[in-house]
Write an enzyme that holds these catalytic residues in place. Structure first.
Site, PDB file in Angstrom:
ATOM      1  N   ARG A 194       0.146 -10.069  13.104  1.00  0.00           N
ATOM      2  CA  ARG A 194      -0.395  -8.863  12.473  1.00  0.00           C
ATOM      3  C   ARG A 194      -1.448  -9.213  11.423  1.00  0.00           C
ATOM      4  O   ARG A 194      -2.463  -8.519  11.277  1.00  0.00           O
ATOM      5  CB  ARG A 194       0.733  -8.050  11.843  1.00  0.00           C
ATOM      6  CG  ARG A 194       1.614  -7.347  12.875  1.00  0.00           C
ATOM      7  CD  ARG A 194       3.013  -7.061  12.364  1.00  0.00           C
ATOM      8  NE  ARG A 194       3.040  -6.205  11.194  1.00  0.00           N
ATOM      9  CZ  ARG A 194       4.109  -6.064  10.409  1.00  0.00           C
ATOM     10  NH1 ARG A 194       5.211  -6.754  10.662  1.00  0.00           N
ATOM     11  NH2 ARG A 194       4.072  -5.258   9.379  1.00  0.00           N
ATOM     12  N   ARG A 235      12.399  -3.478  10.109  1.00  0.00           N
ATOM     13  CA  ARG A 235      11.535  -3.387  11.279  1.00  0.00           C
ATOM     14  C   ARG A 235      11.724  -4.608  12.158  1.00  0.00           C
ATOM     15  O   ARG A 235      11.859  -5.738  11.669  1.00  0.00           O
ATOM     16  CB  ARG A 235      10.069  -3.300  10.848  1.00  0.00           C
ATOM     17  CG  ARG A 235       9.659  -1.941  10.367  1.00  0.00           C
ATOM     18  CD  ARG A 235       8.223  -1.886   9.924  1.00  0.00           C
ATOM     19  NE  ARG A 235       7.282  -2.498  10.850  1.00  0.00           N
ATOM     20  CZ  ARG A 235       5.969  -2.293  10.817  1.00  0.00           C
ATOM     21  NH1 ARG A 235       5.453  -1.509   9.889  1.00  0.00           N
ATOM     22  NH2 ARG A 235       5.173  -2.884  11.675  1.00  0.00           N
ATOM     23  N   LYS A 249       0.831  -1.218   0.000  1.00  0.00           N
ATOM     24  CA  LYS A 249       0.000   0.000   0.000  1.00  0.00           C
ATOM     25  C   LYS A 249       0.862   1.264   0.000  1.00  0.00           C
ATOM     26  O   LYS A 249       0.576   2.214  -0.736  1.00  0.00           O
ATOM     27  CB  LYS A 249      -0.924   0.000   1.228  1.00  0.00           C
ATOM     28  CG  LYS A 249      -1.885  -1.181   1.285  1.00  0.00           C
ATOM     29  CD  LYS A 249      -2.865  -1.061   2.436  1.00  0.00           C
ATOM     30  CE  LYS A 249      -2.196  -1.107   3.807  1.00  0.00           C
ATOM     31  NZ  LYS A 249      -1.499  -2.370   4.069  1.00  0.00           N
ATOM     32  N   ARG A 256      -9.645   1.222   9.738  1.00  0.00           N
ATOM     33  CA  ARG A 256      -9.257  -0.154  10.034  1.00  0.00           C
ATOM     34  C   ARG A 256     -10.430  -0.982  10.542  1.00  0.00           C
ATOM     35  O   ARG A 256     -10.352  -2.209  10.584  1.00  0.00           O
ATOM     36  CB  ARG A 256      -8.134  -0.198  11.079  1.00  0.00           C
ATOM     37  CG  ARG A 256      -6.792   0.359  10.600  1.00  0.00           C
ATOM     38  CD  ARG A 256      -5.762   0.276  11.706  1.00  0.00           C
ATOM     39  NE  ARG A 256      -4.486   0.865  11.338  1.00  0.00           N
ATOM     40  CZ  ARG A 256      -3.494   0.226  10.743  1.00  0.00           C
ATOM     41  NH1 ARG A 256      -3.648  -1.044  10.441  1.00  0.00           N
ATOM     42  NH2 ARG A 256      -2.371   0.835  10.451  1.00  0.00           N
ATOM     43  N   ARG A 300      12.152  -7.363   3.564  1.00  0.00           N
ATOM     44  CA  ARG A 300      11.931  -5.929   3.396  1.00  0.00           C
ATOM     45  C   ARG A 300      12.881  -5.095   4.246  1.00  0.00           C
ATOM     46  O   ARG A 300      13.211  -5.453   5.365  1.00  0.00           O
ATOM     47  CB  ARG A 300      10.478  -5.592   3.768  1.00  0.00           C
ATOM     48  CG  ARG A 300      10.097  -4.144   3.574  1.00  0.00           C
ATOM     49  CD  ARG A 300       8.601  -3.923   3.742  1.00  0.00           C
ATOM     50  NE  ARG A 300       8.155  -4.145   5.115  1.00  0.00           N
ATOM     51  CZ  ARG A 300       6.905  -3.938   5.522  1.00  0.00           C
ATOM     52  NH1 ARG A 300       5.991  -3.548   4.651  1.00  0.00           N
ATOM     53  NH2 ARG A 300       6.580  -4.147   6.779  1.00  0.00           N
TER      54      ARG A 300
END
Length: 214
Positions: A171, A160, A13, A87, A126
């Site tokens: 998540r 992260r 996104k 959300r 990532r």
């Protein structure tokens, strides 16, 4: 044009939002960015955000809606991209009420579908530029050979702490439990378009463009 990008963590996104910002002069409204900006702003709303975060509490929907209201009253450029909000169904209702209040419309909701196993592989590879936040991936978009960010020229990159398989599965569960009901919500309103979020960046970009321009 005002749009929502929906999809689980790591669906891409943020990457596609940046493309829309550059290509269509839209404004990305990322909840996290807005909260960080507000906390350091010294405004009345910013002080409320800082106090809540200092106590280690979650920022309320009321505060987030207040921050979005401020943005909607500013320069609209090519429209807004809602990234990370709503959300939940109550947040979707609150956003709809806010847009109506401001004389704005929600023109499209793009759901970026991904396969969970492929998503885990993508996320664990990532990294981001420590300076500007540009996202890289060891497989699909590696850090340039000269070690410099293509966007800002920075040379420091980070991963992260929660970009690991166990944290990602937690998540994803949170997403499916709280956010996936929005898919049915926006489908019923005739605003939902679904695309494959696991294609190459340019393929996803083209699919989003097709959904927005139809």
């Amino acid at each position: 044009m005002n749009i929502i990008l929906l999809g689980p963590p790591g669906a891409g996104k943020g990457t596609q939002a940046h493309i829309l910002v550059e290509g269509r002069d839209m404004i990305q409204l990322s909840t996290g960015d807005m909260l960080r900006e507000a906390k350091d702003s010294g405004t009345e709303m910013g002080n409320r955000v800082a106090e809540v975060m200092a106590r280690g509490e979650l920022v309320t929907d009321e505060i987030v809606i207040g921050l979005i209201r401020e943005k909607l009253q500013g320069d609209k450029k090519g429209g807004f991209i809602f990234d990370g909000f709503p959300r939940t169904l109550p947040q979707a209702d609150a956003l709809a009420a806010l847009l109506e209040e401001q004389g704005e419309t929600l023109d499209a909701v793009i759901e970026m579908q991904v396969d969970d196993e492929a998503l885990v592989s993508r996320i664990t590879a990532r990294s981001t530029c420590a300076n500007c936040g540009e996202v890289y991936n060891d497989i699909t978009k590696p850090i340039p050979a000269d070690g410099k960010c293509v966007k800002c020229g920075g040379t420091e990159f980070k991963r992260r702490a929660d970009d690991n398989e166990e944290s990602l599965k937690q998540r994803l569960m949170e997403y499916y439990k709280k956010t996936s009901p929005l898919i049915g919500y926006y489908y019923a309103r005739g605003q939902l378009s679904t695309i494959d979020g696991l294609g190459e960046i340019d393929e996803v970009k083209a699919a989003i463009a097709g959904a927005l321009d139809k």
